[in-house]
Design a protein around this motif. Structure first.
Motif: not given
Length: 267
Positions: A63-90
């Protein structure tokens, strides 16, 4: 409601929320079969809090990893497998939100019956058996695409029909798409976090506006019992699922469904 009823209902909620056997069915059945009174809004909120805490704490690292990656993808434009999974859950959460808004009243009025529970318990049990026996079991949750996520999300939306089982529907859908049993379960459990939060928030708002009295003792019983039951259930399910598959749950669903039909027919 007595403390024994509160304990048993919370235990049922905790044990069945994350197993593919329908928590809503098991919570409706005591009133339909045993004549227990409805547990009320406050108790519903309590068991939602307990099961939510269980899944968040069990998957706290994810949960911590997905949340960090999710907000990093929004505010920093970072892309990772964790951010992708977080968006898929949303994304997978959206169909249930829409379906809930449109169909909630219809479900409450016409589908919360023991006969509906019996039918859906059997039907979706057989579907789970067929899909599990024919699943390719090759993908993990990080390989979820937007199409796969929406498909699983639609399955989660359909699970609002009592007796279907939220975890059962989402795991069945994920297995059909080629997920391994462990990945299907993990994706289903992570998907449960936003949907339980939304459901609990909705019930909490109804509770505040209804003015319904709150029994602190029943509330604490519901939270604590459902938490420990759900946490243990998640742990054991993930440990054993690769070895035992879905057959034991299918057998249970069939016994429950046909047993309920027999009870309703002769009562």
């Amino acid at each position: 409601m007595s403390y024994i009823e509160a304990f048993l209902l919370a235990l049922i909620q905790g044990l069945t929320e994350f197993l593919p056997i329908s928590s809503s069915a098991h919570l409706i059945l005591p009133s339909a079969v045993l004549g227990w009174e409805d547990q009320g809004l406050a108790f519903d909120v309590a068991v939602h809090v307990g099961t939510l805490a269980a899944v968040v704490i069990y998957f706290r690292k994810e949960v911590v990893s997905l949340l960090n990656a999710f907000f990093a993808s929004i505010f920093k434009g970072e892309r990772s497998k964790e951010s992708r999974l977080a968006w898929m859950i949303v994304l997978a959460t959206i169909p249930a939100c829409i379906f809930g808004l449109l169909m909630k009243d219809i479900i409450e009025l016409y589908l919360r019956s023991a006969w509906v529970i019996a039918a859906t318990t059997i039907l979706f049990g057989l579907l789970l058996w067929y899909v599990d026996k024919n699943a390719s079991l090759i993908h993990d949750e990080y390989q979820a695409t937007w199409k796969k996520s929406l498909f699983i999300g639609v399955a989660q939306a359909l699970a609002m029909i009592p007796g279907t089982s939220r975890s059962g529907a989402t795991i069945t859908a994920a297995l059909h798409l080629g997920f391994t049993r462990e990945a299907a379960a993990r994706f289903s459990f992570l998907m449960s976090i936003p949907i339980i939060m939304l459901a609990g928030g909705y019930l909490g708002l109804k509770l505040v506006t209804s003015g319904e009295p709150v029994h602190i003792g029943f509330l604490l019983t519901g939270i604590v019992t459902s938490f420990f039951a759900a946490y243990l259930c998640i742990h054991l399910f993930l440990k054993l699922i690769s070895r035992m598959g879905m057959t034991p749950f299918v057998i249970y669903r069939l016994l429950l469904g046909f047993g309920l039909i027999a009870f309703l027919s002769f009562s």
